[in-house]
Write a protein that holds these residues in place. Structure first.
Motif, PDB file in Angstrom:
ATOM      1  N   VAL A 220     -50.043  24.378   1.950  1.00  0.00           N
ATOM      2  CA  VAL A 220     -49.760  23.411   0.894  1.00  0.00           C
ATOM      3  C   VAL A 220     -48.367  22.805   1.083  1.00  0.00           C
ATOM      4  O   VAL A 220     -48.172  21.602   0.902  1.00  0.00           O
TER       5      VAL A 220
ATOM      6  N   TYR B 128     -47.705  18.957   1.507  1.00  0.00           N
ATOM      7  CA  TYR B 128     -46.875  18.329   0.472  1.00  0.00           C
ATOM      8  C   TYR B 128     -45.714  17.563   1.098  1.00  0.00           C
ATOM      9  O   TYR B 128     -45.380  16.451   0.670  1.00  0.00           O
TER      10      TYR B 128
ATOM     11  N   VAL C 110     -51.500  17.291  -2.927  1.00  0.00           N
ATOM     12  CA  VAL C 110     -50.999  17.880  -4.173  1.00  0.00           C
ATOM     13  C   VAL C 110     -51.051  16.935  -5.374  1.00  0.00           C
ATOM     14  O   VAL C 110     -50.505  17.254  -6.431  1.00  0.00           O
ATOM     15  N   ASP C 111     -51.711  15.802  -5.244  1.00  0.00           N
ATOM     16  CA  ASP C 111     -51.713  14.826  -6.337  1.00  0.00           C
ATOM     17  C   ASP C 111     -52.269  15.414  -7.633  1.00  0.00           C
ATOM     18  O   ASP C 111     -51.702  15.230  -8.712  1.00  0.00           O
TER      19      ASP C 111
ATOM     20  N   GLN D 134     -49.783  17.952  -9.064  1.00  0.00           N
ATOM     21  CA  GLN D 134     -48.627  17.276  -9.657  1.00  0.00           C
ATOM     22  C   GLN D 134     -49.009  16.679 -11.013  1.00  0.00           C
ATOM     23  O   GLN D 134     -48.226  16.730 -11.971  1.00  0.00           O
TER      24      GLN D 134
ATOM     25  N   THR E 265     -42.056  17.534 -10.244  1.00  0.00           N
ATOM     26  CA  THR E 265     -41.724  17.714  -8.826  1.00  0.00           C
ATOM     27  C   THR E 265     -40.850  18.939  -8.623  1.00  0.00           C
ATOM     28  O   THR E 265     -41.081  19.753  -7.717  1.00  0.00           O
TER      29      THR E 265
ATOM     30  N   GLN F 216     -41.988  22.427  -6.651  1.00  0.00           N
ATOM     31  CA  GLN F 216     -41.249  22.916  -5.485  1.00  0.00           C
ATOM     32  C   GLN F 216     -40.816  24.370  -5.674  1.00  0.00           C
ATOM     33  O   GLN F 216     -40.849  25.165  -4.727  1.00  0.00           O
TER      34      GLN F 216
END
Length: 205
Positions: free
Chosen positions: A107, A111, A117-118, A121, A141, A145
């Protein structure tokens, strides 16, 4: 017959079935050994046939990342999000990453290049929009992370321990995963709350 085999136009495989096999192979052998050639052998096709479904290995990894994260539910609530709501969203992402061998690394690499990852997110953005008056995009975001980084650290240490590596001195990330993770999310939320209140406090001075 050979041309049909190389292009995989025979209908034996489609993008979804290739991704399913790739995810199973990832869990079996790990990311370093997940090659296009090995995947093609598993599917019983020529390696060139894979490019009928994916333009590159990175695009394939993006599809795997999407599949890994597909178990994360999208919320449909309108009320103000509590600490528990945000924590639940973050945990669902972490759990999805840890459910597969090298899932966090797959991932993360996807990413970094804008793949996979849409939906995840959007899940974080949705819950954070119900939480704070400041930019939910930046908050989502940042939190994503943190979640990916934490999961990657856990998986790396678990892998090292499985190989008999000496346990690192310091914070025991694998020994108390939930506590470390939850504390990190709460620290993040407290920072979000403080940032949201700061403009009002400043105007009253």
């Amino acid at each position: 017959m050979m041309a049909e085999r190389n292009s995989d136009r025979s209908g034996r495989h489609d993008r979804d079935s290739v991704t399913t096999t790739a995810l199973r192979l990832l869990d079996d052998v790990g990311l370093p050994d997940l090659s296009m050639r090995r995947l093609a052998t598993e599917l019983g096709i020529q390696p060139s046939a894979l490019y009928w479904h994916f333009d590159s290995k990175q695009q394939l990894l993006g599809a795997i990342a999407e599949r890994i994260l597909s178990r994360i539910p999208l919320e449909e609530h309108d009320e103000i999000a509590t600490d528990a709501d945000v924590l639940s969203a973050a945990r669902s992402i972490r759990d999805a990453l840890l459910a597969y061998r090298d899932g966090a690394e797959v991932v993360l690499s996807s990413y970094a290049l804008g793949f996979g990852v849409d939906r995840t997110q959007a899940r974080l953005r949705s819950v954070l929009q119900r939480r704070a008056s400041i930019g939910a995009d930046v908050a989502a975001t940042t939190l994503l992370q943190f979640v990916i980084g934490h999961a990657l650290l856990v998986q790396q240490r678990l892998h090292a321990e499985s190989l008999g590596a000496t346990h690192l001195v310091g914070d025991d990330t694998t020994g108390d995963v939930s506590s470390v993770f939850d504390d990190g999310v709460m620290l993040f939320l407290h920072g979000i709350d403080a940032a949201a209140k700061r403009p009002e406090d400043h105007s009253e001075v």
